[in-house]
Write a protein that holds these residues in place. Structure first.
Motif, PDB file in Angstrom:
ATOM      1  N   ARG A  32       9.920   5.467  -6.277  1.00 28.27           N
ATOM      2  CA  ARG A  32      11.346   5.483  -6.836  1.00 28.27           C
ATOM      3  C   ARG A  32      11.935   4.364  -6.772  1.00 28.27           C
ATOM      4  N   VAL A  33      12.351   2.911  -7.685  1.00 27.57           N
ATOM      5  CA  VAL A  33      13.484   2.296  -7.621  1.00 27.57           C
ATOM      6  C   VAL A  33      14.584   2.422  -8.018  1.00 27.57           C
ATOM      7  N   GLN A  34      14.325   2.555  -9.458  1.00 30.64           N
ATOM      8  CA  GLN A  34      15.896   2.712  -9.873  1.00 30.64           C
ATOM      9  C   GLN A  34      15.453   4.609 -10.413  1.00 30.64           C
ATOM     10  N   LYS A  35      16.281   4.598 -11.399  1.00 35.26           N
ATOM     11  CA  LYS A  35      15.913   5.637 -11.777  1.00 35.26           C
ATOM     12  C   LYS A  35      14.881   6.439 -13.482  1.00 35.26           C
ATOM     13  N   GLU A  36      14.606   4.769 -14.248  1.00 33.16           N
ATOM     14  CA  GLU A  36      13.650   4.973 -15.010  1.00 33.16           C
ATOM     15  C   GLU A  36      12.231   4.003 -14.281  1.00 33.16           C
ATOM     16  N   CYS A  37      13.275   3.267 -13.490  1.00 30.90           N
ATOM     17  CA  CYS A  37      11.852   2.061 -12.789  1.00 30.90           C
ATOM     18  C   CYS A  37      11.515   2.661 -11.836  1.00 30.90           C
ATOM     19  N   LEU A  38       9.691   2.760 -11.643  1.00 29.11           N
ATOM     20  CA  LEU A  38       8.768   3.150 -10.323  1.00 29.11           C
ATOM     21  C   LEU A  38       7.965   2.424  -9.505  1.00 29.11           C
ATOM     22  N   PHE A  39       7.926   1.896  -8.195  1.00 23.58           N
ATOM     23  CA  PHE A  39       7.323   1.069  -7.902  1.00 23.58           C
ATOM     24  C   PHE A  39       5.587   2.086  -8.073  1.00 23.58           C
ATOM     25  N   CYS A  40       4.625   1.205  -8.469  1.00 19.54           N
ATOM     26  CA  CYS A  40       3.319   1.332  -8.128  1.00 19.54           C
ATOM     27  C   CYS A  40       2.096   1.311  -7.105  1.00 19.54           C
TER      28      CYS A  40
ATOM     29  N   SER B 190       6.826   8.996  -2.748  1.00 22.32           N
ATOM     30  CA  SER B 190       6.382   9.180  -1.988  1.00 22.32           C
ATOM     31  C   SER B 190       7.067   8.053  -0.843  1.00 22.32           C
ATOM     32  N   SER B 191       6.726   8.314   0.734  1.00 23.57           N
ATOM     33  CA  SER B 191       7.161   6.667   1.338  1.00 23.57           C
ATOM     34  C   SER B 191       6.026   6.372   1.235  1.00 23.57           C
ATOM     35  N   ILE B 192       6.503   5.393   1.670  1.00 24.20           N
ATOM     36  CA  ILE B 192       4.954   4.196   2.123  1.00 24.20           C
ATOM     37  C   ILE B 192       4.943   3.402   2.718  1.00 24.20           C
ATOM     38  N   PRO B 193       4.276   2.595   3.293  1.00 20.67           N
ATOM     39  CA  PRO B 193       4.266   1.244   4.673  1.00 20.67           C
ATOM     40  C   PRO B 193       5.266   0.442   4.553  1.00 20.67           C
ATOM     41  N   LYS B 194       5.255  -0.088   5.094  1.00 17.62           N
ATOM     42  CA  LYS B 194       6.263  -1.532   4.955  1.00 17.62           C
ATOM     43  C   LYS B 194       5.587  -2.444   4.381  1.00 17.62           C
ATOM     44  N   ASN B 195       4.773  -2.869   4.527  1.00 15.47           N
ATOM     45  CA  ASN B 195       3.649  -3.102   4.091  1.00 15.47           C
ATOM     46  C   ASN B 195       2.592  -3.360   2.307  1.00 15.47           C
ATOM     47  N   GLU B 196       2.785  -2.055   2.374  1.00 21.37           N
ATOM     48  CA  GLU B 196       1.381  -1.875   1.278  1.00 21.37           C
ATOM     49  C   GLU B 196       1.770  -2.813   0.335  1.00 21.37           C
ATOM     50  N   LYS B 197       0.600  -3.149  -0.770  1.00 20.41           N
ATOM     51  CA  LYS B 197       0.560  -4.206  -1.889  1.00 20.41           C
ATOM     52  C   LYS B 197       1.271  -2.943  -2.301  1.00 20.41           C
ATOM     53  N   LEU B 198       1.571  -3.454  -4.109  1.00 22.80           N
ATOM     54  CA  LEU B 198       2.778  -3.475  -5.173  1.00 22.80           C
ATOM     55  C   LEU B 198       1.387  -3.439  -6.651  1.00 22.80           C
ATOM     56  N   ILE B 199       0.784  -2.594  -7.050  1.00 28.29           N
ATOM     57  CA  ILE B 199       0.080  -3.453  -7.558  1.00 28.29           C
ATOM     58  C   ILE B 199       1.118  -2.912  -9.224  1.00 28.29           C
ATOM     59  N   GLY B 200       2.147  -2.557  -9.700  1.00 27.20           N
ATOM     60  CA  GLY B 200       2.386  -2.157 -10.566  1.00 27.20           C
ATOM     61  C   GLY B 200       3.847  -2.062 -10.554  1.00 27.20           C
ATOM     62  N   TYR B 201       4.437  -1.800 -11.845  1.00 25.96           N
ATOM     63  CA  TYR B 201       5.828  -0.650 -12.129  1.00 25.96           C
ATOM     64  C   TYR B 201       5.396   0.238 -13.392  1.00 25.96           C
ATOM     65  N   LEU B 202       5.984   0.987 -13.392  1.00 23.42           N
ATOM     66  CA  LEU B 202       5.686   2.771 -14.481  1.00 23.42           C
ATOM     67  C   LEU B 202       7.310   2.304 -15.014  1.00 23.42           C
ATOM     68  N   SER B 203       7.809   2.016 -16.121  1.00 22.16           N
ATOM     69  CA  SER B 203       8.911   2.656 -16.656  1.00 22.16           C
ATOM     70  C   SER B 203       8.955   4.328 -17.216  1.00 22.16           C
ATOM     71  N   CYS B 204       9.549   5.025 -17.021  1.00 22.47           N
ATOM     72  CA  CYS B 204       9.374   7.022 -17.040  1.00 22.47           C
ATOM     73  C   CYS B 204      10.979   6.906 -17.442  1.00 22.47           C
ATOM     74  N   ASN B 205      10.991   7.906 -18.855  1.00 20.07           N
ATOM     75  CA  ASN B 205      12.422   8.461 -19.471  1.00 20.07           C
ATOM     76  C   ASN B 205      12.048   9.687 -18.589  1.00 20.07           C
ATOM     77  N   GLN B 206      12.634  10.154 -17.348  1.00 18.77           N
ATOM     78  CA  GLN B 206      12.299  10.574 -16.101  1.00 18.77           C
ATOM     79  C   GLN B 206      13.117  12.368 -16.883  1.00 18.77           C
ATOM     80  N   ASP B 207      14.442  12.138 -17.275  1.00 20.56           N
ATOM     81  CA  ASP B 207      15.011  13.444 -17.883  1.00 20.56           C
ATOM     82  C   ASP B 207      14.907  13.649 -19.704  1.00 20.56           C
ATOM     83  N   GLY B 208      13.718  12.873 -20.503  1.00 19.76           N
ATOM     84  CA  GLY B 208      12.999  13.301 -21.665  1.00 19.76           C
ATOM     85  C   GLY B 208      11.957  13.847 -20.629  1.00 19.76           C
ATOM     86  N   TYR B 209      11.191  13.294 -19.946  1.00 20.73           N
ATOM     87  CA  TYR B 209      10.322  13.885 -19.767  1.00 20.73           C
ATOM     88  C   TYR B 209      10.162  15.165 -19.067  1.00 20.73           C
TER      89      TYR B 209
END
Length: 174
Positions: free
Chosen positions: A7-15, A40-59
């Motif tokens: 989780r980066v922000q409430k509705e933006c997640l790193f994948c 989850s927690s991730i290792p420091k040098n893990e490679k980011l493959i994308g972003y996920l936008s999620c309406n958490q409250d709606g979901y």
């Protein structure tokens, strides 16, 4: 092959994606009946493959309503449901019958100061329960009864509070 969401922000997640299955990523959903995105927690040098936008409250709201709906389906009274489907009036006829009955009873108590158990409109109530009345007519009837109840309330001779002493005395007598 397991996804990791951070989780980066409430509705933006790193994948992130564990191609080698060596990291203990938990996946997007931890449990089958979960109504939240798993992070989850991730290792420091893990490679980011994308972003996920999620309406958490709606979901979460959708998951809750979905669970409640299927719980209702599982526990509903099938005979009552089938009756409502047969008359196809788009309302719960038993509930509507009791609504009208209680409104009539309220009107009677306020207008006479007495409660009669036997109702004079039994056939009308059974017609409502059978789904033989239109919803708009029943709604109009209910609003008319509510207006009548409000008028009787203004002039009612009933006391504001019950006589607790008399009630306890009568209760103990039985």
């Amino acid at each position: 092959m397991v996804w990791l969401i951070y989780r980066v922000q409430k509705e933006c997640l790193f994948c992130f994606y564990d191609h080698n299955k060596i990291l203990d990523y938990k996946g997007i959903i931890q449990k089958e009946n979960s109504n939240e995105v798993s992070v989850s927690s991730i290792p420091k040098n893990e490679k980011l493959i994308g972003y996920l936008s999620c309406n958490q409250d709606g979901y979460s709201k959708y998951c809750k309503e979905y669970t409640e709906y299927w719980s209702w389906i599982e526990k509903r009274n099938e005979d009552r449901y089938n009756t409502n489907q047969k008359h196809d009036k788009n309302y719960d006829s038993k509930n509507m019958m009791h609504t009208i009955r209680l409104l009539h009873t309220s009107e009677q108590v306020l207008s006479t100061g007495k409660l009669n158990i036997r109702v004079p409109n039994r056939e009308e109530l059974l017609d409502i329960k059978a789904g033989n009345k239109e919803y708009d007519d029943l709604s109009e009837m209910a609003y008319s009864l509510i207006a009548s109840i409000e008028n009787y309330y203004e002039t009612s001779i009933l006391p504001e509070k019950p006589n607790e002493e008399k009630a306890i005395k009568n209760f103990n007598r039985n």
